[in-house]
Enzyme design. Structure first.
Site, PDB file in Angstrom:
ATOM      1  CB  SER A 121     -14.163 -19.400 -12.856  1.00 14.37           C
ATOM      2  OG  SER A 121     -14.153 -20.583 -12.151  1.00 14.37           O
ATOM      3  CG  HIS A 142     -15.213 -17.610  -7.544  1.00 20.21           C
ATOM      4  ND1 HIS A 142     -14.112 -16.881  -7.921  1.00 20.21           N
ATOM      5  CD2 HIS A 142     -15.104 -18.803  -8.181  1.00 20.21           C
ATOM      6  CE1 HIS A 142     -13.371 -17.607  -8.749  1.00 20.21           C
ATOM      7  NE2 HIS A 142     -13.955 -18.771  -8.915  1.00 20.21           N
ATOM      8  CD  GLU A 154     -13.061 -13.513  -6.189  1.00 23.26           C
ATOM      9  OE1 GLU A 154     -12.066 -12.795  -6.362  1.00 23.26           O
ATOM     10  OE2 GLU A 154     -13.589 -14.170  -7.113  1.00 23.26           O
ATOM     11  CG  ASN A 192      -9.575 -16.145 -11.811  1.00 25.12           C
ATOM     12  OD1 ASN A 192      -8.513 -16.566 -11.358  1.00 25.12           O
ATOM     13  ND2 ASN A 192     -10.660 -16.885 -11.867  1.00 25.12           N
TER      14      ASN A 192
HETATM   15  N1  NAD Z   1     -11.898 -26.354 -10.672  1.00 21.43           N
HETATM   16  C1  NAD Z   1     -11.562 -25.161 -10.212  1.00 21.43           C
HETATM   17  O1  NAD Z   1     -10.390 -24.887  -9.906  1.00 21.43           O
HETATM   18  C2  NAD Z   1     -12.631 -24.111 -10.002  1.00 21.43           C
HETATM   19  C3  NAD Z   1     -12.384 -23.058  -9.107  1.00 21.43           C
HETATM   20  C4  NAD Z   1     -13.392 -22.118  -8.866  1.00 21.43           C
HETATM   21  C5  NAD Z   1     -14.592 -22.216  -9.564  1.00 21.43           C
HETATM   22  N2  NAD Z   1     -14.791 -23.235 -10.456  1.00 21.43           N
HETATM   23  C6  NAD Z   1     -16.111 -23.301 -11.124  1.00 21.43           C
HETATM   24  O2  NAD Z   1     -16.894 -24.280 -10.451  1.00 21.43           O
HETATM   25  C7  NAD Z   1     -17.757 -24.936 -11.371  1.00 21.43           C
HETATM   26  C8  NAD Z   1     -17.525 -26.428 -11.310  1.00 21.43           C
HETATM   27  O3  NAD Z   1     -16.176 -26.700 -11.617  1.00 21.43           O
HETATM   28  P1  NAD Z   1     -15.496 -28.099 -11.231  1.00 21.43           P
HETATM   29  O4  NAD Z   1     -14.041 -27.928 -11.475  1.00 21.43           O
HETATM   30  O5  NAD Z   1     -15.954 -28.557  -9.884  1.00 21.43           O
HETATM   31  O6  NAD Z   1     -16.109 -29.046 -12.362  1.00 21.43           O
HETATM   32  P2  NAD Z   1     -16.167 -30.627 -12.387  1.00 21.43           P
HETATM   33  O7  NAD Z   1     -16.149 -31.002 -13.815  1.00 21.43           O
HETATM   34  O8  NAD Z   1     -15.156 -31.246 -11.477  1.00 21.43           O
HETATM   35  O9  NAD Z   1     -17.608 -30.951 -11.772  1.00 21.43           O
HETATM   36  C9  NAD Z   1     -18.815 -30.606 -12.381  1.00 21.43           C
HETATM   37  C10 NAD Z   1     -19.889 -31.574 -11.915  1.00 21.43           C
HETATM   38  O10 NAD Z   1     -21.148 -31.067 -12.354  1.00 21.43           O
HETATM   39  C11 NAD Z   1     -21.914 -32.150 -12.807  1.00 21.43           C
HETATM   40  N3  NAD Z   1     -22.906 -31.642 -13.746  1.00 21.43           N
HETATM   41  C12 NAD Z   1     -22.684 -31.135 -14.994  1.00 21.43           C
HETATM   42  N4  NAD Z   1     -23.846 -30.752 -15.530  1.00 21.43           N
HETATM   43  C13 NAD Z   1     -24.805 -30.994 -14.610  1.00 21.43           C
HETATM   44  C14 NAD Z   1     -26.213 -30.801 -14.572  1.00 21.43           C
HETATM   45  N5  NAD Z   1     -26.850 -30.264 -15.616  1.00 21.43           N
HETATM   46  N6  NAD Z   1     -26.883 -31.150 -13.467  1.00 21.43           N
HETATM   47  C15 NAD Z   1     -26.235 -31.687 -12.410  1.00 21.43           C
HETATM   48  N7  NAD Z   1     -24.908 -31.909 -12.370  1.00 21.43           N
HETATM   49  C16 NAD Z   1     -24.219 -31.562 -13.475  1.00 21.43           C
HETATM   50  C17 NAD Z   1     -20.931 -33.117 -13.433  1.00 21.43           C
HETATM   51  O11 NAD Z   1     -21.454 -34.434 -13.442  1.00 21.43           O
HETATM   52  C18 NAD Z   1     -19.720 -32.968 -12.506  1.00 21.43           C
HETATM   53  O12 NAD Z   1     -19.754 -33.941 -11.469  1.00 21.43           O
HETATM   54  C19 NAD Z   1     -17.503 -24.292 -12.733  1.00 21.43           C
HETATM   55  O13 NAD Z   1     -18.431 -23.256 -12.922  1.00 21.43           O
HETATM   56  C20 NAD Z   1     -16.092 -23.728 -12.566  1.00 21.43           C
HETATM   57  O14 NAD Z   1     -15.872 -22.617 -13.417  1.00 21.43           O
HETATM   58  C21 NAD Z   1     -13.851 -24.183 -10.675  1.00 21.43           C
END
Ligand code: NAD
Length: 506
Positions: A121, A142, A154, A192
């Site tokens: 993000s 994204h 995106e 954002n």
């Molecule tokens: N949640 C949102 O609204 C949103 C929206 C757009 C983008 N994002 C981006 O997406 C990404 C993930 O966000 P999320 O909300 O899904 O997070 P989340 O915490 O729900 O999920 C992350 C997952 O990654 C796994 N993980 C962490 N380190 C790891 C590794 N080294 N190897 C393998 N797996 C690993 C964790 O076990 C977890 O299951 C981030 O970069 C975030 O900025 C989030």
């Protein structure tokens, strides 16, 4: 390497985003390999996906056969080497540059030739690609939360991303039924970044004591047709998350005052008043139901029947009101002038970035009021007014009487430059213009992004066409001179457009 409908898609991270993206890709017919290193994450992801797809079958939106196929295409694993056959890998792990880069280096060793995309993000795609063997194969994809529902994606290119890969990925994501937009890697990307004033201006209006949370939210919902007001949306997103996105955008733009975070939000966040998830934020929540939403400042109309009004010159966007007044049997006498409605010795101007009180002083008249902009005066159930600090008591009830004759409620806020809607929309337009000026995207992509990434009823450039660039520029200039704050400085793109004239959409 060609990325197309036959590509095998790898997903790294089976959390909220990774799970949803896996579902989207499998629904589109791709073999998906879903990897996570946390015990239980992939099982949990598969269970949730199964549940969500079953719901679609129950609702008749998906056949049982399509659901079974989608599930069979998703291959969960905790073994990173299983990603070897992937052509495109979308990473959605923790938002940490070093941890992400470590994974990318491993993937370059495991896969022979692969496009690596990050769902980050906030981290620069150019920075993520730094140190990779093939930085040209690194891009950003994204998605928005929830990925299966939100239409916008995106597609982000860094300084070294390969142009052909970007185009192929854009075409692929579009074929998945998503609205893909090209974005140059830059802090906040499109959504954002442009969305910041939606929260920030509302917080400022509140901090200046101009209006309450419920009234601001109601104005934005009713007059702007936004699905949610800024305060209820911040409560939904979480005050901690929303505050940290603003703070990181502010830092990324070297403390540009346009992105300055709000002390109020910091205070709420630090107090643990995070919003829905903590049971209280700007509103309280009982059984997940918002309380206090109805505490909105409305004006009780006087008993006066207004049978005749004068309209001096053009009211800009509020000219839409004239046929409504006529239809209600009010005699409208149109005369040359500076753009205001006059009746019962009250002058009602369209907001323009000055306070009603300033106009009062300029004209040496007490009974001056302002009207906020509406996206559609005919369809909106209310209008918002403010009155000069010098205005007599009867002014607001008389204006409310006029609007009650066209079946509109009248909301009132304290006198403030550009009120609520005009201030918010002008700043959204200004930020969108700056995003385009900086070459991040074009106008059309900015509108698509805001309409599909955060469900704005219309994008900022469509708003600019409705209001006229001259009017938006005048509003921003008035705001800047009122606050003596370069936060409100107009973007050069907007200034240029005002000089050239014409609309963004011809
Ligand atoms: N949640 C949102 O609204 C949103 C929206 C757009 C983008 N994002 C981006 O997406 C990404 C993930 O966000 P999320 O909300 O899904 O997070 P989340 O915490 O729900 O999920 C992350 C997952 O990654 C796994 N993980 C962490 N380190 C790891 C590794 N080294 N190897 C393998 N797996 C690993 C964790 O076990 C977890 O299951 C981030 O970069 C975030 O900025 C989030």
């Amino acid at each position: 390497m060609k990325i197309d409908s036959n590509s095998i898609i790898g997903i790294v991270g089976a959390g909220i985003m990774g799970r949803g993206i896996a579902q989207v890709a499998a629904k589109a017919g791709h073999k998906v390999i879903l990897y996570d290193n946390w015990d239980g994450a992939v099982d949990n992801a598969m269970k949730i996906n199964e549940k969500e797809l079953s719901k679609l079958v129950t609702k008749g939106k998906m056949t049982q056969e399509a659901k079974d196929k989608t599930i069979s295409l998703m291959n969960p694993t905790m073994e990173i080497n299983d990603l070897a056959p992937c052509n495109l890998i979308i990473e959605a792990i923790i938002e940490n540059k070093e941890i992400k880069q470590d994974i990318f280096k491993q993937l370059e060793d495991i896969c022979e030739d692969v496009v690596i995309a990050s769902n980050t993000s906030s981290i620069s795609i150019s920075a993520l690609a730094n140190g990779l063997k093939k930085p040209e194969n690194m891009i950003g994809i994204h998605f928005f939360n929830p990925a299966p529902i939100m239409k916008l994606v995106e597609v982000i290119y860094g300084l070294r991303s390969d142009q052909q890969i970007i185009e192929d990925v854009h075409a692929l994501i579009s074929s998945w039924g998503k609205k893909a937009v090209y974005v140059k890697s830059s802090p906040g990307f499109i959504v954002n970044r442009i969305a910041r004033p939606f929260y920030a201006e509302a917080l400022r209006v509140y901090e200046e004591g101009v209006s309450s949370f419920p009234t601001i939210d109601e104005v934005i919902r009713s007059s702007g047709k936004f699905r949610m007001g800024p305060f209820e949306l911040m409560d939904l997103i979480g005050n901690d998350t929303n505050y940290s996105v603003t703070a990181s955008t502010f830092d990324s733009y070297y403390q540009d005052p346009r992105f300055k975070p709000s002390l109020t939000q910091q205070e709420f966040s630090q107090a643990g008043l995070l919003g829905r998830k903590s049971g209280a934020g700007f509103y309280k929540y009982e059984d997940n139901k918002q309380q206090g939403r109805d505490d909105i400042r409305k004006v009780t109309p006087s008993n006066n029947k207004i049978s005749e009004i004068y309209v001096y010159g053009s009211l800009g966007i509020a000219d839409e009101l004239i046929p409504l007044f006529k239809k209600a049997g009010i005699k409208v006498i149109e005369v040359e002038g500076d753009g205001y409605i006059e009746f019962n010795e009250i002058k009602l101007f369209l907001a323009n970035g000055k306070m009603a009180s300033e106009i009062s002083k300029e004209l040496s008249e007490k009974n001056i009021a302002q009207l906020d902009i509406n996206i559609d005066y005919e369809l909106s159930s209310s209008v918002t007014i403010s009155t000069s600090l010098l205005a007599q008591q009867h002014v607001a009830p008389n204006i409310a009487a006029l609007f009650s004759q066209i079946k509109k409620e009248t909301l009132i806020i304290k006198d403030s430059p550009a009120m609520i809607m005009l201030r918010t929309v002008s700043m959204l337009i200004n930020e969108a213009s700056s995003t385009v000026t900086n070459g991040v995207c074009d106008e059309c992509s900015a509108d698509i992004a805001m309409e599909n990434g955060v469900n704005y009823p219309i994008g900022p450039f469509k708003w600019a066409d409705k209001l006229g660039t001259d009017f938006v520029l005048k509003t921003l200039n008035n705001l800047e001179s009122f606050y003596k704050d370069s936060r409100y400085r107009a973007d050069r793109g907007l200034i240029e457009k005002s000089i050239i004239g014409g609309k963004y959409y011809e």
